[in-house]
Structure formats: C-alpha cells, structure tokens
Design an enzyme around this catalytic site. Structure first.
Site, short mmCIF file in Angstrom:
data_model
loop_
_atom_site.label_atom_id
_atom_site.label_comp_id
_atom_site.label_asym_id
_atom_site.label_seq_id
_atom_site.Cartn_x
_atom_site.Cartn_y
_atom_site.Cartn_z
N TYR A 53 0.83 -1.21 0.00
CA TYR A 53 0.00 0.00 0.00
C TYR A 53 0.87 1.27 0.00
O TYR A 53 1.95 1.30 0.57
CB TYR A 53 -0.92 0.04 1.21
CG TYR A 53 -2.05 -0.94 1.19
CD1 TYR A 53 -2.34 -1.70 0.05
CD2 TYR A 53 -2.86 -1.12 2.30
CE1 TYR A 53 -3.38 -2.60 0.04
CE2 TYR A 53 -3.92 -2.02 2.30
CZ TYR A 53 -4.17 -2.77 1.17
OH TYR A 53 -5.21 -3.66 1.17
N SER A 217 -13.83 -3.25 0.21
CA SER A 217 -14.67 -2.52 -0.74
C SER A 217 -16.15 -2.66 -0.38
O SER A 217 -16.97 -3.03 -1.23
CB SER A 217 -14.43 -3.00 -2.17
OG SER A 217 -15.03 -2.14 -3.12
#
Length: 329
Positions: A53, A217
């Site tokens: 990330y 998500s």
C-alpha cells in the site's frame, strides 16, 4: 464502538476496521495521522494495511510501495500508548521489488517480508499477518512452517488470508490442523451488495472453520455511497465510475430511493447490511478524510427491517444462496 471476536479467536476487534490503502497515495501523511487519531478516539482498534500500500498495486516495483506502513510506523513512533491500543494487521504476497523472490509466499519471501514490514511499522510484532492472495506454487507445508516460525519468535500473533476461494480455505485449515497449528483466523474478501459471489462457498467455509470475515470494498468502490445524488449535486466522477453508474443505473435509482424512503444514507445502509452477517468480524472502511471516517460510524446504529432486506435482495440479488443448493437440488 461495538466489538466482536476475530473469527474463533479470543481477540476482540472493532466492528469497523480502518483500512489504510489510501495512506501515502490519495491521503497525505498529516491527514493520515488525523484519521488514525480520530479512529482511536472513536474506539476503532483494527488497523489494516499491506506492504504494497502507498502506491499503484501492479506487478513490478512502483514508487510508493511500503509508504502506508511507513506512515503508520511514524504515527506509532509518537508513543502515547498508540501501539497498545490497536490491533495491527498487514499483508504479504504482492511484488515489492524486481527480483524473482520479491513476491508471493515462499518461506524465503515470508520471512524477509515480515522483517521489512516490522521495520517500516516500527514495531516488534504484527498482530494479524495476512496472505494477500493464494500462492498456488507454494505448498502449505512451506507456508505454515514459515508462519509458525514467526509466531514462535513473537513477531506474528495471528494469521489471516485474503481473496481465498472456499476450497483454498479448507485446504489451508486442514494442513494447519495436521501440524497442530491454529491456522487462519480471518479472511478478507470482496463483499458488498453489488458483489455477493462469496455467499456461495467462501462464507459457508468461514462459518465451518470459525474464520472471521473482513469485507473489503464494502461500498463497491463508491457505487453504494449515494453516487447518483452526488452527481446531481455536481460531484464529478471518474470515467470508470461513470461507466459503472450507467451499467447499474436502474438498480442504483431503486437503491437510493429505498434509502431515502427509510431515512438513511446509502453508505450506511450498505455497511449495515454487511454488519448483520454473523460470520463477519469487522468491515474495512478506507476513509480519505477524517470526515469520511466519522460518517461511516453511523452504520453501527442502523437497523434494517425484514421488508428492507427483502427489497435489497430484489435490487441486488445474490447467487441464490449457498452451494450446492444454490445451483443443485
């Protein structure tokens, strides 16, 4: 804040988990610090990151890799009991360099990746070390041997997975059991009203093995966050989002009308729908601002009626239930 056990473990985590994929990419360091401070203040204790990330997640070495972990590490280094107040989760699998062993789940890679993450995070242990994807080329004997060694050394406490199929979860757990090792306590899966494939086999496997679900998500990349209303208010969307909106426009119109009818925000309804699942331990939210984090907390207080749940199933139908009954007698 509400808390639940992380799968069958004795560890309790906040029902909302802080996802940090935006840190170092869409969110600068100062704002990331504000978000983490606000999360702790709100009682959120599960912080989720990954070695990859902070930059584009694609094969090959990209600028920004490791930046999310580094930002969290600098936040932790401020002290004040920060490390003791959070359950720190990170991941291994994605490419972190150009070399042939800079990716995936060999014992060689797992050991080096864990050491690198510990250095970036400025801590001596990872509470939840997650396999970011399944590695079909690495035998489970090798993977579990490496994870067991990290646990024995006190560098890792629990092990989790991400993006596993149901049969892969079963294979992993059976291999762990043969070694008298706890194995997986959590699984991160794509799961939201628009993406319900995991209901077929992943969720039944999680329930059977006592593995906690951590949906990623949860708002479908923003699709379930009131995208039509935002467009009417003049909010600009990316070409990819505009394409998704046109593809799902009838469903989105029905969904946002339903949310307005029950007096709730679309994002809160989407999160509340996930939170009612007993297999779920926490929902991963990835705010770009402290305001977005504060808005997500409202979902914990939303109760969806049976009528509303039936309507949601009509708007966003699932795969028809669990396998094999969903497709066989």
């Amino acid at each position: 804040m509400q808390y639940a056990h992380l799968g069958r473990s004795g560890l309790k985590v906040s029902r909302l988990a802080l996802g940090t994929m935006n840190f170092g990419d869409a969110t600068d360091e100062a704002t990331s610090f504000e978000i983490m401070d606000a999360a702790v203040e709100a009682g959120i204790n599960l912080f989720d990151t990954a070695d990859v990330y902070g930059g584009p997640q694609s094969p090959g070495m990209k600028q920004g890799y490791g930046l999310s972990e580094e930002i969290i590490g600098r936040w932790l280094a401020q002290g004040g009991g920060r490390r003791e107040r959070i359950v720190l989760a990170t991941k291994v699998y994605q490419p972190m360099g150009p070399g042939p062993n800079d990716k995936y789940l060999s014992a060689y890679r797992i050991r080096r990746a864990a050491e690198d993450s510990l250095r970036r995070l400025r801590t001596d242990h990872i509470d939840l070390y997650q396999m970011h994807h399944v590695d079909r080329s690495a035998p489970w004997e090798e993977i579990w041997q490496a994870m067991e060694q990290l646990v024995r050394e006190g560098k890792v406490t629990y092990v989790g997975s991400s993006n596993f199929a149901g049969w892969q979860l079963a294979t992993a757990q059976n291999a762990a059991a043969a070694r008298a090792f706890m194995g997986l306590v959590s699984e991160q899966s794509l799961y939201n009203l628009t993406a319900r494939t995991v209901e077929l086999e992943v969720i039944p496997a999680l329930r059977h093995y006592g593995i906690g679900l951590l949906p990623w998500s949860p708002l479908g990349g923003g699709l379930l966050g009131g995208v039509l209303r935002k467009a009417r208010d003049g909010r600009r969307a990316t070409p990819r989002m505009r394409e998704a909106v046109e593809r799902h426009r009838p469903q989105l119109e029905a969904y946002e009308a339903l949310c307005a009818g029950i007096g709730e925000q679309p994002a809160d309804v989407a999160l509340a729908w996930l939170l009612r699942n007993p297999v779920l331990s926490a929902v991963i939210v990835g705010p770009r601002t402290p305001e977005q984090l504060a808005a997500g907390r409202r979902a914990l207080d939303v109760t969806l009626s049976d009528d509303t749940l039936r309507t949601l199933d009509e708007i966003w139908p699932g795969p028809g239930g669990e396998a094999p009954e969903a497709y066989a007698w």
